[in-house]
Structure formats: structure tokens, C-alpha cells
Design a protein around this motif. Structure first.
Motif, PDB file in Angstrom:
ATOM      1  N   UNK A  30       0.852  -1.189   0.000  1.00  0.00           N
ATOM      2  CA  UNK A  30       0.000   0.000   0.000  1.00  0.00           C
ATOM      3  C   UNK A  30       0.887   1.237   0.000  1.00  0.00           C
ATOM      4  N   UNK A  31       0.527   2.219  -0.814  1.00  0.00           N
ATOM      5  CA  UNK A  31       1.244   3.494  -0.875  1.00  0.00           C
ATOM      6  C   UNK A  31       0.240   4.633  -0.774  1.00  0.00           C
ATOM      7  N   UNK A  32       0.710   5.785  -0.348  1.00  0.00           N
ATOM      8  CA  UNK A  32      -0.082   7.008  -0.362  1.00  0.00           C
ATOM      9  C   UNK A  32       0.337   7.826  -1.574  1.00  0.00           C
ATOM     10  N   UNK A  41       4.832   9.462  -4.236  1.00  0.00           N
ATOM     11  CA  UNK A  41       4.554   8.176  -3.611  1.00  0.00           C
ATOM     12  C   UNK A  41       5.187   8.161  -2.221  1.00  0.00           C
ATOM     13  N   UNK A  42       4.375   7.831  -1.225  1.00  0.00           N
ATOM     14  CA  UNK A  42       4.847   7.737   0.151  1.00  0.00           C
ATOM     15  C   UNK A  42       4.442   6.393   0.733  1.00  0.00           C
ATOM     16  N   UNK A  43       5.262   5.840   1.611  1.00  0.00           N
ATOM     17  CA  UNK A  43       4.937   4.599   2.305  1.00  0.00           C
ATOM     18  C   UNK A  43       3.940   4.892   3.416  1.00  0.00           C
ATOM     19  N   UNK A  44       3.092   3.907   3.699  1.00  0.00           N
ATOM     20  CA  UNK A  44       2.117   4.014   4.771  1.00  0.00           C
ATOM     21  C   UNK A  44       2.785   3.600   6.074  1.00  0.00           C
ATOM     22  N   UNK A  45       2.532   4.364   7.117  1.00  0.00           N
ATOM     23  CA  UNK A  45       3.122   4.071   8.416  1.00  0.00           C
ATOM     24  C   UNK A  45       2.102   3.515   9.395  1.00  0.00           C
ATOM     25  N   UNK A  46       2.210   3.911  10.625  1.00  0.00           N
ATOM     26  CA  UNK A  46       1.331   3.439  11.689  1.00  0.00           C
ATOM     27  C   UNK A  46      -0.080   4.001  11.523  1.00  0.00           C
ATOM     28  N   UNK A  51      -9.527  10.949  19.305  1.00  0.00           N
ATOM     29  CA  UNK A  51     -10.749  11.751  19.356  1.00  0.00           C
ATOM     30  C   UNK A  51     -11.738  11.423  18.236  1.00  0.00           C
ATOM     31  N   UNK A  52     -11.932  10.142  17.960  1.00  0.00           N
ATOM     32  CA  UNK A  52     -12.921   9.718  16.984  1.00  0.00           C
ATOM     33  C   UNK A  52     -12.506   9.811  15.528  1.00  0.00           C
ATOM     34  N   UNK A  53     -11.224  10.042  15.289  1.00  0.00           N
ATOM     35  CA  UNK A  53     -10.704  10.087  13.920  1.00  0.00           C
ATOM     36  C   UNK A  53      -9.559   9.093  13.801  1.00  0.00           C
ATOM     37  N   UNK A  54      -9.561   8.314  12.702  1.00  0.00           N
ATOM     38  CA  UNK A  54      -8.470   7.376  12.449  1.00  0.00           C
ATOM     39  C   UNK A  54      -7.428   8.084  11.599  1.00  0.00           C
ATOM     40  N   UNK A  55      -6.184   8.003  12.022  1.00  0.00           N
ATOM     41  CA  UNK A  55      -5.061   8.647  11.332  1.00  0.00           C
ATOM     42  C   UNK A  55      -4.167   7.580  10.720  1.00  0.00           C
ATOM     43  N   UNK A  56      -3.796   7.771   9.458  1.00  0.00           N
ATOM     44  CA  UNK A  56      -2.856   6.885   8.787  1.00  0.00           C
ATOM     45  C   UNK A  56      -1.556   7.661   8.639  1.00  0.00           C
ATOM     46  N   UNK A  57      -0.525   7.183   9.296  1.00  0.00           N
ATOM     47  CA  UNK A  57       0.754   7.876   9.271  1.00  0.00           C
ATOM     48  C   UNK A  57       1.526   7.636   7.980  1.00  0.00           C
ATOM     49  N   UNK A  58       2.341   8.586   7.631  1.00  0.00           N
ATOM     50  CA  UNK A  58       3.216   8.512   6.456  1.00  0.00           C
ATOM     51  C   UNK A  58       4.570   8.025   6.949  1.00  0.00           C
ATOM     52  N   UNK A  59       5.199   7.104   6.177  1.00  0.00           N
ATOM     53  CA  UNK A  59       6.428   6.482   6.644  1.00  0.00           C
ATOM     54  C   UNK A  59       7.615   6.723   5.717  1.00  0.00           C
ATOM     55  N   UNK A  60       7.566   7.810   4.965  1.00  0.00           N
ATOM     56  CA  UNK A  60       8.709   8.143   4.130  1.00  0.00           C
ATOM     57  C   UNK A  60       8.370   8.322   2.664  1.00  0.00           C
TER      58      UNK A  60
END
Length: 76
Positions: A30-32, A41-46, A51-60
Motif C-alpha cells: 500500500x502506498x499514499x 509516492x509515500x509509504x504508509x506508516x502506523x 478523538x474519533x478520527x483514524x489517522x494513517x501515518x506517512x512512513x517516508x
């Protein structure tokens, strides 16, 4: 999930994302893709919930996304 349109904001839910991902092989990476004018193109992180929102971190930053990515995302 809605296509990108300049000036239009489209929020998706966890359910929307799960439904969209179910059509793909679970072994695929999976990429962002960010920046519609010059897709990168960025890698997906944690993944976290705050507070009721899901966050998808960027990993580089990996590089520039292929032209087909912008086309498939409706950015071109």
C-alpha cells in the motif's frame, strides 16, 4: 469512494476504506499518493485513533508516482 475534484472535499469512513480495499489482493503493498499536480509516492506508516478520527501515518517519501496513478485517482 469519490473521485478528486478541485475544491471538493470528500471525507471517507473506515468502512468506505475497508470496502474499497477488499477488491485487492491482501498481499499487495500500500502506498499514499499525494499532490495531484505532481503525484508523489509515500509509504504508509502506523495507524492510530484520536478523538474519533483514524489517522494513517506517512512512513517516508519513496519517489514520484507513475502517471497511471493520477489517471486512476481522477487527478488528470
Amino acid at each position: 469512494m469519490g473521485r478528486h475534484r478541485r475544491g471538493a472535499r470528500r471525507e471517507i469512513t473506515v468502512g468506505d476504506l475497508i470496502q474499497a480495499l477488499q477488491r485487492f489482493d491482501p498481499e499487495l503493498e500500500v502506498r499514499l499518493a499525494i499532490q495531484p499536480r505532481l503525484p508523489q509516492e509515500h509509504a504508509v506508516g502506523e495507524v492510530a485513533e484520536v478523538d474519533g478520527t483514524v489517522w494513517i501515518g506517512e512512513s517516508g517519501h519513496i519517489g514520484y508516482a507513475p502517471d497511471e496513478v493520477a489517471e486512476q485517482l481522477g487527478w488528470s
